[in-house]
Design an enzyme around this catalytic site. Structure first.
Site, PDB file in Angstrom:
ATOM      1  CG  ASP A 289     -37.718  -6.011 -13.665  1.00 36.07           C
ATOM      2  OD1 ASP A 289     -38.212  -5.482 -14.186  1.00 36.07           O
ATOM      3  OD2 ASP A 289     -36.807  -6.533 -13.145  1.00 36.07           O
ATOM      4  CD  GLU A 336     -42.183  -5.848 -13.272  1.00 34.20           C
ATOM      5  OE1 GLU A 336     -43.118  -6.078 -13.540  1.00 34.20           O
ATOM      6  OE2 GLU A 336     -41.314  -6.419 -12.935  1.00 34.20           O
ATOM      7  CG  ASP A 389     -39.052  -7.228 -20.222  1.00 39.84           C
ATOM      8  OD1 ASP A 389     -38.307  -7.613 -21.021  1.00 39.84           O
ATOM      9  OD2 ASP A 389     -39.537  -7.962 -18.946  1.00 39.84           O
TER      10      ASP A 389
END
Length: 490
Positions: A289, A336, A389
């Site tokens: 991430d 990501e 998200d």
């Protein structure tokens, strides 16, 4: 090889235990296999914070004990059937219920375990994982002793500053609680190995996820404060976040401590290597991430109320990433690379040979050359309609103005009557080597099933319904998978 998979966190598995657990995984594994899906993507599996976020854990290494299969504990004779049954009456997602009953169950299991003959497997686990487990178990015991407060607020300054004699005193005083924490981690990792074996038999690869940062109130920062950018008395200094963007006009003030990369380099990035090696034990593929922070990271002065005021600083870069890759060559890494991304981040990603991410919901600015449009993908990427998200596709569609819906219709050749499945089809037809669908989009759920809204509280509550894993949905997804040549190794 073209393939597909589904994003569904373990806590979102249909369950009567308050959250999904490994006990609830078998049916979903069957669903994946029968639908010819080769990948299961999940969120971080470390313990969650006080708002149940898996992205702000008290440990970068420990497992979330809420995942533990109570039925397996009963089968091994460690807990009674009545104890297990008392924890199976929740209706939907209820973290409070799950936390309470899991603690009751695990303490009963621990009491039974310590009355048995010494378990060599347990001793081996503790020895092999001592590099993180010893500090984590002591940290958890101390937090309980200090009424759950952050280590910044512990009343014993010597414990906060890790004075050796003080820690020795607490190890003796809290030995039973320390041993309980270690036992819980042993159970988690033992069950995780069985879970991975089930996936391997079914031909399914597991995609894990780690946040680039760790929480300030974590065993990692408490035990290795020299690796983080803190004040001399180990209090927060600059903290992490991102500036105003697509998700928030104030940016996102995460509050995580930033790394002292110069200090980490001195020991060859040992903490990071151990962290990623732990991930290699648990997953086949790892999504990192906020990958862009390896190129440049956003630094916010501690005490700011928003992320509006901050500055970008140069990240650790290629040397670090090659060191990590060399330490775990068997682990495939996904970068990501979303948000406001400079060209240097893409160059770093490509130099390391990593696949980036594509998100269909970001595609419709009217530009037919937008890199997020499915027809514009190259092979070396992992593509989604949205991540955890994002809103569900139906929820997102319902927020669009008429002109925006017309743009989607025109650029992706969809009608809008079943927007979720139409865009899943476009995703599957794309050149992307791997596509990942959310279960919410497969069943056509609306905004009520969204997993997270960045920068807000009250999230992480989505739980799938048992009917979502129906034979009809298997048939529909399998047909699309066969039609678009995404059968992988199945």
């Amino acid at each position: 090889m073209r393939s597909g998979g589904i994003l569904l966190h373990i806590t979102s598995l249909p369950s009567t235990r308050g959250v999904g657990t490994l006990a609830d995984a078998d049916r979903f594994i069957d669903f994946l296999r029968e639908a010819n899906q080769e990948y299961w993507q999940i969120l971080p599996v470390t313990p969650t914070d006080f708002v149940n976020s898996p992205y702000a854990s008290p440990s970068a290494f420990a497992g979330n004990t809420l995942f533990i299969d109570d039925d397996e504990l009963a089968a091994s004779g460690l807990v009674s059937e009545s104890t297990v049954m008392s924890g199976k009456t929740a209706r939907g997602n209820d973290y409070g219920y799950a936390i309470y009953h899991k603690d009751v169950t695990l303490r009963e299991a621990y009491d039974s375990f310590i009355k048995r003959d010494p378990d060599r497997d347990y001793a081996d686990f503790c020895r092999l994982n001592a590099y993180w487990l010893d500090d984590y178990a002591l940290f958890c015991a101390l937090k309980k002793h200090f009424d759950g407060k952050s280590w910044l607020e512990w009343s014993d300054e010597n414990a906060r500053m890790r004075d050796a004699q003080t820690l020795a005193k607490y190890r003796d005083m809290l030995s039973d609680e320390i041993e309980f924490v270690a036992f819980c981690q042993y159970v988690f990792h033992k069950q995780w190995r069985k879970f991975r074996a089930k996936l391997q038999v079914s031909g399914i690869k597991l995609i894990g996820d780690i946040p680039i940062y760790v929480a300030y109130d974590s065993a990692d920062v408490w035990a290795h404060s020299e690796l983080f950018d803190l004040t001399k008395d180990r209090r927060p200094h600059p903290v992490a976040g991102v500036p105003p963007d697509y998700f928030s006009q104030d940016g996102q003030l995460w509050g995580n401590p930033l790394y002292d990369w110069d200090a980490m380099k001195k020991d060859g990035y040992d903490w990071w290597i151990k962290r990623v090696r732990k991930c290699a034990e648990m997953f086949d593929v790892l999504r990192i991430d906020h990958f862009r922070a390896f190129d440049s990271y956003y630094s916010i002065k501690y005490g700011e109320l928003t992320a509006r005021k901050g500055q970008w600083k140069k990240g650790v870069g290629y040397e670090f990433l090659k060191t990590i890759q060399a330490s775990v060559p068997e682990l495939t890494i996904i970068a990501e690379d979303l948000g406001d991304i400079p060209q240097s981040v893409l160059e770093l990603r490509d130099k390391c040979g990593l696949a980036g991410m594509k998100i269909v919901q970001f595609a419709y600015d009217g530009n037919p050359n937008n890199a997020f449009l499915p027809q514009n993908y190259n092979e070396h990427c992992v593509a989604y309609l949205g991540t955890h998200d994002n809103d569900t596709t139906v929820g997102w569609w319902n927020t669009l103005a008429d002109w925006q819906k017309e743009t989607v219709t025109r650029l992706s050749n969809v009608g809008g009557s079943d927007i979720s499945w139409e865009l899943i089809t476009r995703l599957a037809e794309s050149r992307a080597e791997l596509v990942i669908y959310s279960l919410q989009d497969i069943v056509g759920d609306g905004a009520e099933s969204r997993m997270n809204i960045p920068g807000t509280l009250g999230c992480w509550k989505y739980m799938a319904k048992r009917g979502d894993l129906s034979a009809e949905n298997v048939k529909k997804l399998r047909a699309l998978t066969l039609k678009t040549g995404r059968c992988g190794n199945n």
